[in-house]
Motif scaffolding. Sequence first.
Motif, PDB file in Angstrom:
ATOM      1  N   SER A 182       2.969  -4.397  10.456  1.00 23.45           N
ATOM      2  CA  SER A 182       2.655  -3.165  11.186  1.00 23.45           C
ATOM      3  C   SER A 182       3.105  -1.927  10.424  1.00 23.45           C
ATOM      4  O   SER A 182       2.604  -0.830  10.655  1.00 23.45           O
ATOM      5  CB  SER A 182       3.311  -3.189  12.568  1.00 23.45           C
ATOM      6  N   ARG A 183       4.040  -2.113   9.507  1.00 23.17           N
ATOM      7  CA  ARG A 183       4.523  -0.980   8.695  1.00 23.17           C
ATOM      8  C   ARG A 183       3.950  -1.003   7.287  1.00 23.17           C
ATOM      9  O   ARG A 183       4.442  -0.328   6.385  1.00 23.17           O
ATOM     10  CB  ARG A 183       6.059  -0.997   8.658  1.00 23.17           C
ATOM     11  N   LEU A 184       2.923  -1.819   7.109  1.00 19.00           N
ATOM     12  CA  LEU A 184       2.180  -1.873   5.844  1.00 19.00           C
ATOM     13  C   LEU A 184       3.079  -2.220   4.668  1.00 19.00           C
ATOM     14  O   LEU A 184       2.908  -1.735   3.553  1.00 19.00           O
ATOM     15  CB  LEU A 184       1.468  -0.539   5.579  1.00 19.00           C
ATOM     16  N   ILE A 185       4.064  -3.080   4.934  1.00 17.23           N
ATOM     17  CA  ILE A 185       4.943  -3.548   3.866  1.00 17.23           C
ATOM     18  C   ILE A 185       4.313  -4.782   3.238  1.00 17.23           C
ATOM     19  O   ILE A 185       4.044  -5.774   3.906  1.00 17.23           O
ATOM     20  CB  ILE A 185       6.349  -3.894   4.410  1.00 17.23           C
ATOM     21  N   ASP A 186       4.065  -4.737   1.943  1.00 14.98           N
ATOM     22  CA  ASP A 186       3.359  -5.795   1.239  1.00 14.98           C
ATOM     23  C   ASP A 186       4.353  -6.620   0.436  1.00 14.98           C
ATOM     24  O   ASP A 186       5.135  -6.083  -0.344  1.00 14.98           O
ATOM     25  CB  ASP A 186       2.312  -5.173   0.315  1.00 14.98           C
ATOM     26  N   ASN A 187       4.316  -7.949   0.605  1.00 15.24           N
ATOM     27  CA  ASN A 187       5.214  -8.826  -0.155  1.00 15.24           C
ATOM     28  C   ASN A 187       5.054  -8.646  -1.659  1.00 15.24           C
ATOM     29  O   ASN A 187       5.985  -8.835  -2.429  1.00 15.24           O
ATOM     30  CB  ASN A 187       4.920 -10.301   0.153  1.00 15.24           C
ATOM     31  N   LEU A 188       3.865  -8.299  -2.074  1.00 13.10           N
ATOM     32  CA  LEU A 188       3.568  -8.254  -3.507  1.00 13.10           C
ATOM     33  C   LEU A 188       3.495  -6.834  -4.021  1.00 13.10           C
ATOM     34  O   LEU A 188       2.842  -6.556  -5.018  1.00 13.10           O
ATOM     35  CB  LEU A 188       2.245  -8.986  -3.773  1.00 13.10           C
ATOM     36  N   TYR A 189       4.172  -5.906  -3.304  1.00  9.56           N
ATOM     37  CA  TYR A 189       4.061  -4.517  -3.719  1.00  9.56           C
ATOM     38  C   TYR A 189       4.624  -4.346  -5.126  1.00  9.56           C
ATOM     39  O   TYR A 189       5.508  -5.057  -5.558  1.00  9.56           O
ATOM     40  CB  TYR A 189       4.793  -3.602  -2.733  1.00  9.56           C
ATOM     41  N   SER A 190       4.058  -3.395  -5.830  1.00 13.43           N
ATOM     42  CA  SER A 190       4.436  -3.179  -7.229  1.00 13.43           C
ATOM     43  C   SER A 190       5.744  -2.414  -7.301  1.00 13.43           C
ATOM     44  O   SER A 190       5.979  -1.485  -6.531  1.00 13.43           O
ATOM     45  CB  SER A 190       3.333  -2.395  -7.945  1.00 13.43           C
ATOM     46  N   ASN A 191       6.610  -2.824  -8.211  1.00 16.05           N
ATOM     47  CA  ASN A 191       7.828  -2.065  -8.464  1.00 16.05           C
ATOM     48  C   ASN A 191       8.104  -2.101  -9.956  1.00 16.05           C
ATOM     49  O   ASN A 191       7.615  -2.961 -10.683  1.00 16.05           O
ATOM     50  CB  ASN A 191       9.009  -2.614  -7.653  1.00 16.05           C
ATOM     51  N   ALA A 192       8.888  -1.154 -10.392  1.00 15.91           N
ATOM     52  CA  ALA A 192       9.080  -0.949 -11.833  1.00 15.91           C
ATOM     53  C   ALA A 192       9.650  -2.186 -12.521  1.00 15.91           C
ATOM     54  O   ALA A 192       9.348  -2.468 -13.672  1.00 15.91           O
ATOM     55  CB  ALA A 192       9.995   0.253 -12.060  1.00 15.91           C
ATOM     56  N   ASP A 193      10.469  -2.942 -11.799  1.00 16.26           N
ATOM     57  CA  ASP A 193      11.102  -4.111 -12.392  1.00 16.26           C
ATOM     58  C   ASP A 193      10.259  -5.374 -12.253  1.00 16.26           C
ATOM     59  O   ASP A 193      10.642  -6.434 -12.734  1.00 16.26           O
ATOM     60  CB  ASP A 193      12.468  -4.360 -11.737  1.00 16.26           C
ATOM     61  N   ASP A 194       9.125  -5.261 -11.570  1.00 14.04           N
ATOM     62  CA  ASP A 194       8.247  -6.414 -11.365  1.00 14.04           C
ATOM     63  C   ASP A 194       8.995  -7.551 -10.669  1.00 14.04           C
ATOM     64  O   ASP A 194       8.835  -8.729 -11.006  1.00 14.04           O
ATOM     65  CB  ASP A 194       7.675  -6.884 -12.700  1.00 14.04           C
ATOM     66  N   ILE A 195       9.816  -7.204  -9.701  1.00 16.24           N
ATOM     67  CA  ILE A 195      10.625  -8.179  -8.972  1.00 16.24           C
ATOM     68  C   ILE A 195       9.912  -8.547  -7.674  1.00 16.24           C
ATOM     69  O   ILE A 195       9.454  -7.662  -6.956  1.00 16.24           O
ATOM     70  CB  ILE A 195      12.019  -7.599  -8.660  1.00 16.24           C
ATOM     71  N   HIS A 219      14.050  -8.330  -3.937  1.00 11.89           N
ATOM     72  CA  HIS A 219      14.257  -6.905  -4.187  1.00 11.89           C
ATOM     73  C   HIS A 219      15.142  -6.286  -3.111  1.00 11.89           C
ATOM     74  O   HIS A 219      15.167  -6.734  -1.957  1.00 11.89           O
ATOM     75  CB  HIS A 219      12.896  -6.198  -4.220  1.00 11.89           C
ATOM     76  N   ARG A 220      15.847  -5.239  -3.488  1.00  8.95           N
ATOM     77  CA  ARG A 220      16.687  -4.514  -2.530  1.00  8.95           C
ATOM     78  C   ARG A 220      15.854  -3.980  -1.362  1.00  8.95           C
ATOM     79  O   ARG A 220      16.359  -3.846  -0.244  1.00  8.95           O
ATOM     80  CB  ARG A 220      17.392  -3.354  -3.243  1.00  8.95           C
ATOM     81  N   GLN A 221      14.581  -3.696  -1.615  1.00 10.79           N
ATOM     82  CA  GLN A 221      13.735  -3.155  -0.555  1.00 10.79           C
ATOM     83  C   GLN A 221      13.667  -4.102   0.640  1.00 10.79           C
ATOM     84  O   GLN A 221      13.651  -3.658   1.793  1.00 10.79           O
ATOM     85  CB  GLN A 221      12.316  -2.888  -1.080  1.00 10.79           C
TER      86      GLN A 221
END
Length: 690
Positions: free
Chosen positions: A489-502, A507-509
């Motif tokens: 519901s908050r559009l949080i994607d498991n595979l979201y891109s991050n600089a460290d490719d983690i 991830h801390r997120q």
Amino acid sequence: MTMTDFCDPKLTLGSDRKDTRVPSLGVLSLAAILCENGITPQVVNLNKLFRDFLEYNGNDKPSDLLTFIVKHITSLSFDILGLSTICSSYPLTLRIAREIKKFNPNVKIILGGPQASVVDVPTMKAFPFVDFVVRGEAEDTFLLLFKALSDTNSSTELELITGITYRKGIEIIRNPNAPPIFDLDRLPLPAYYLDPNLREYENFSLEVGRGCPFNCTFCSTSEFFNRKHRLKSPQKMIEQMKFIKDRYGIYNITLVHDNFTANRKKVVEFCEALLNCEEDFFWSCSARTDQIDDKLIALMAKAGCRGIFFGVETGSNRLQQVINKKLNLYDAVMRIKCADQHGIKTAVAFIIAFPEETKDDLKGTVNFFVDLLRFNNVEPQLSLLAPLAGTQLHLMYKDKLLLDHIYSDMSYQGWKQDSSDIEMIQANPEVFPNFYSIPTSHMGRSYFKEVRDFVVAMQARFRWLHLALLQDSGDILNVFDKWKIWKTSRLIDNLYSNADDIPYYNHRQFVEDFIEFSRTYYSNEMAREKRVISSIIEIENLFLTPKSDLAIESHEKLGSFSLTSFPYKSQGLHVARLNIDYKELIRCLRDKKDLKQVPNDNVTIAFLETNREGLEIDVRILSPLSEELLNMCNGSCTVSDIIFKSSLLKAQVNGIPYEKVCYFGLSRLFEQGLIEVSSQPIKLVSNTNI
């Protein structure tokens, strides 16, 4: 001759489940057989080469690991190359073999080990650069093959060597299996001395037996080592342990056997002999929970056992029968609890995504996994099922396997698969079945995968919250489902891109998002004991506090405490005031008591991160005086200054001068690591200036 062995190199990337800084047991065991017969091979530790590749900073560094490894191997002189194989690194092993063959077509390539043994014929059909596969227990077979290849006058015909697969023109010949080696005492100690990285090791592996009498549907052990359980004699085991200790100074030893305690009588003899030898050893082993009892656990602990690996596999009574494991789950918990009470660290392995697994089965496994977090010395592990080559499950489903790129860490522990490996895997499913998936009937594999990632991430970051959510809700899988809806519901994607490719769950997120979910949704909509859950969330939130823009300027940190030193709070220290009894909370979690029993209280708790990752934490309940003194330790005042300011308020405590009480209190804070001291006042500077 050159022999190589390695685990999946990606195991070291973001994973602490395996340590590649241990000797390569299989290759060194075969090397010992050759040395015993006057042949000294060159041993290449590819795990070490992988670490060298990561650490190499020269301008001539190759662009990829394969090139780096091949460059090293081809710098050696050899005409036979032996490669040990396991399922996770098999694609890379074959690519290494192919490059070596290109470099020198006359080199004989011999594969051995668990993976090549069970996919020998399809491997040789698909990869013509492979000349031989030595199957199963190789000590006798490998020596005969080596002599046949290296001695032109040898009378040994390849047709007569059991346990090998080889080429005869365009035909692939598979000789009968070699018999199991029943007298393991006759085998020499692995040639540890041939490993050039010997000084790096703090632990040695020592094979003490082979074979498992059980026949679980998912397990490859019985295929490779036969179902006949064998153990070295207690005398031989201790003789070899003493040699390792005397020669190499190593007394931490992993006893390698998939089911060490199946022969209880021999294990008792071993422990008693170990106690009588009057030498200290620390050792670990593997066992089934139905092949060990409390009395034996106590004896093993007394004899130096410090670790046991238990494979429970599933928390579902129904699946225990389906997969032919057939453990009593209540007894399993009792054995794990007993080991914990004796200070034995246990790893407890579980598998999910069996083809018949229902949501109730999955719920049972996840709840069982989380429930083990209440024990101090238990680290549960959770993996997705992989159809390991030659297992009953693989044979049942080999025509239905899917390449969905949802890899199991039973067979692969990296975050990404190399593109060259993927091409090889796609073209050869019979060679690499462990990278494929068995279809699941009741839930998609992506659901199983996310459950696994969620549960393991929670274990690493939220051990007590994880356990509290189980005791409060009774169903971690339901918590996961609600979390998944909230996250979506908050559009949080498991595979979201991050600089460290983690990956998201590493991830801390994820940590920040789950704290928010717990505070705003679980606590308000699901919690039965909101008061307790809210306090635990408050504690977890301490470790998410953003670092200040200010940092301590470089200074002389003192190792001793004195009146003239300047005390300041240790980095990694977090302090919270709670309105519940923290000790009783932990007791209720450990003993599975109703969280309603946790009384209200006003208490101040200090949490000190004791390692860089913040995954180890010391907890101290502060007295009012300790809290008062801690708050005054800001690095600008000396110990004398703090004592003077405090003693203006009180003259004495229980007849003791307040100056002495304060000095003692500050020295205790220092001993506990809650404060550090400097020779000069501490200054705060901008992080950007450091």
